[in-house]
Write a protein that holds these residues in place. Structure first.
Motif, PDB file in Angstrom:
ATOM      1  N   ILE A  44       0.837  -1.196   0.000  1.00 43.67           N
ATOM      2  CA  ILE A  44       0.000   0.000   0.000  1.00 43.67           C
ATOM      3  C   ILE A  44       0.870   1.243   0.000  1.00 43.67           C
ATOM      4  O   ILE A  44       1.884   1.296   0.689  1.00 43.67           O
ATOM      5  CB  ILE A  44      -0.880   0.039   1.284  1.00 43.67           C
ATOM      6  N   GLY A  45       0.464   2.230  -0.800  1.00 45.65           N
ATOM      7  CA  GLY A  45       1.194   3.496  -0.837  1.00 45.65           C
ATOM      8  C   GLY A  45       0.187   4.612  -0.638  1.00 45.65           C
ATOM      9  O   GLY A  45      -1.021   4.353  -0.569  1.00 45.65           O
ATOM     10  N   THR A  53      -5.342   6.460  -0.568  1.00 47.75           N
ATOM     11  CA  THR A  53      -4.663   5.189  -0.329  1.00 47.75           C
ATOM     12  C   THR A  53      -4.568   4.461  -1.665  1.00 47.75           C
ATOM     13  O   THR A  53      -5.532   4.401  -2.427  1.00 47.75           O
ATOM     14  CB  THR A  53      -5.461   4.319   0.662  1.00 47.75           C
ATOM     15  N   ARG A  54      -3.399   3.939  -1.945  1.00 46.39           N
ATOM     16  CA  ARG A  54      -3.144   3.300  -3.228  1.00 46.39           C
ATOM     17  C   ARG A  54      -2.690   1.846  -3.005  1.00 46.39           C
ATOM     18  O   ARG A  54      -1.591   1.605  -2.519  1.00 46.39           O
ATOM     19  CB  ARG A  54      -2.068   4.106  -3.951  1.00 46.39           C
ATOM     20  N   ALA A  55      -3.537   0.904  -3.335  1.00 45.09           N
ATOM     21  CA  ALA A  55      -3.209  -0.512  -3.134  1.00 45.09           C
ATOM     22  C   ALA A  55      -2.702  -1.124  -4.435  1.00 45.09           C
ATOM     23  O   ALA A  55      -3.294  -0.929  -5.493  1.00 45.09           O
ATOM     24  CB  ALA A  55      -4.440  -1.267  -2.659  1.00 45.09           C
ATOM     25  N   ARG A  94      -6.439  -0.079   8.301  1.00 45.69           N
ATOM     26  CA  ARG A  94      -6.146   1.050   7.425  1.00 45.69           C
ATOM     27  C   ARG A  94      -5.888   0.578   6.001  1.00 45.69           C
ATOM     28  O   ARG A  94      -6.273   1.230   5.044  1.00 45.69           O
ATOM     29  CB  ARG A  94      -4.922   1.794   7.981  1.00 45.69           C
ATOM     30  N   GLU A  95      -5.250  -0.587   5.878  1.00 47.12           N
ATOM     31  CA  GLU A  95      -4.825  -1.037   4.550  1.00 47.12           C
ATOM     32  C   GLU A  95      -5.640  -2.128   3.856  1.00 47.12           C
ATOM     33  O   GLU A  95      -5.695  -2.181   2.634  1.00 47.12           O
ATOM     34  CB  GLU A  95      -3.364  -1.515   4.639  1.00 47.12           C
ATOM     35  N   ASP A 219       5.722  -2.976  -4.169  1.00 49.49           N
ATOM     36  CA  ASP A 219       6.196  -1.780  -3.483  1.00 49.49           C
ATOM     37  C   ASP A 219       6.399  -0.638  -4.481  1.00 49.49           C
ATOM     38  O   ASP A 219       5.992   0.495  -4.252  1.00 49.49           O
ATOM     39  CB  ASP A 219       7.523  -2.123  -2.804  1.00 49.49           C
ATOM     40  N   ARG A 220       7.002  -0.966  -5.584  1.00 51.98           N
ATOM     41  CA  ARG A 220       7.271   0.019  -6.628  1.00 51.98           C
ATOM     42  C   ARG A 220       5.986   0.541  -7.247  1.00 51.98           C
ATOM     43  O   ARG A 220       5.826   1.729  -7.478  1.00 51.98           O
ATOM     44  CB  ARG A 220       8.116  -0.634  -7.731  1.00 51.98           C
ATOM     45  N   LEU A 221       5.090  -0.377  -7.519  1.00 56.89           N
ATOM     46  CA  LEU A 221       3.808   0.001  -8.130  1.00 56.89           C
ATOM     47  C   LEU A 221       2.972   0.854  -7.169  1.00 56.89           C
ATOM     48  O   LEU A 221       2.315   1.803  -7.576  1.00 56.89           O
ATOM     49  CB  LEU A 221       3.042  -1.266  -8.520  1.00 56.89           C
ATOM     50  N   ALA A 222       3.037   0.519  -5.900  1.00 64.03           N
ATOM     51  CA  ALA A 222       2.261   1.262  -4.910  1.00 64.03           C
ATOM     52  C   ALA A 222       2.783   2.680  -4.728  1.00 64.03           C
ATOM     53  O   ALA A 222       2.016   3.600  -4.478  1.00 64.03           O
ATOM     54  CB  ALA A 222       2.277   0.523  -3.574  1.00 64.03           C
TER      55      ALA A 222
END
Length: 233
Positions: A44-45, A53-55, A94-95, A219-222
């Motif tokens: 998640i980012g 929130t960006r999953a 949260r995620e 991780d990178r995509l988030a």
DNA sequence: GCGACAG
DNA sequence: ATCTTGTCGC
């Protein structure tokens, strides 16, 4: 009107903690996984000062060569307004809602999932990887970059070495050296898999970086960072 | 009571 | 988690 994809995650901290204590009893700590052909990485980012929130979920094919780069079978992103603040121990509330929405967009059904965060290495034995594993009813592994709870000895330098992470008299995970001279990873079983098998998969998916490939890609995509240049052989 | 505290 | 500059090492 409630729908099947809309869950009640608006709980008070006290209610959330009570829910964790109840759900922890449903976590399976032994192997119950079929043949693995797809491994998903979840992370998640956040965007806009944390308002969004960006999953991200990335599915890679197995077997594959982590050093050459796994074949990415599918990758999805889901964005939504952030629901609650970060509270240590309550990260899943949260995620997970956003993560479940992202999984809903997947065409592929992975047989194994690696989550950025703790599995049972949690005060009440229900970290985000475990919680997500219950919702998805899939084997999950918690891959965290730092410690939430528990104690451990120093980890030997060689790559692949690990030492038990203990809390209140029980082993809740492992502190794994994935790269020499780099802070170790905190690996714990999430659901439907043993710690030994979890470590096995994380090590098998290790490329040249600290994180196993599925998690590194997610991780990178988030965080919207583009692909990293891979040094030529 | 005090410190620690995934992302 | 996110932001951000300089620095170290292959």
């Amino acid at each position: 009107m409630p729908t099947e994809t809309l869950h009640d995650w608006n709980l008070s901290p006290e209610e959330a903690i009570a829910l964790q204590k109840r759900m922890a009893g449903r976590i399976e700590r032994e192997d119950r996984l079929g043949p693995v052909r797809h491994i998903a990485g979840v992370d998640i980012g956040f965007e806009q000062e944390g308002e969004i929130t960006r999953a991200a979920v990335v599915v890679v094919a197995w077997p594959g060569d982590p050093l050459a780069g796994f074949e990415v079978v599918e990758q999805v992103v889901h964005r939504e307004p952030t629901r609650m603040p970060y509270i240590p121990g309550l990260l899943s509330f949260r995620e997970i809602p956003a993560a479940l929405e992202a999984f809903g967009k997947l065409v592929t059904r992975p047989e194994l999932v690696m989550v950025d965060g703790q599995g049972i290495a949690h005060p009440r034995r229900l970290g985000v990887a475990s919680h997500l594993g219950l919702w998805l009813d899939l084997p999950t592994i918690g891959v965290a970059k730092s410690r939430l709870c528990g104690v451990h000895d120093e980890v030997p330098e060689p790559r692949g070495e690990w030492t038990p992470l203990r809390h209140r008299g029980e082993t809740i995970g492992a502190v794994l050296r994935t790269r020499v001279g780099v802070k170790p990873l905190f690996v714990s079983l999430g659901h439907r898999i043993s710690l030994e098998t979890s470590l096995d998969w994380v090590v098998k998916c290790l490329g040249r970086t600290k994180l196993p490939e599925p998690t590194r890609l997610a991780d990178r995509l988030a965080s919207r960072r583009g692909p990293m240049p891979r040094p030529a052989d």
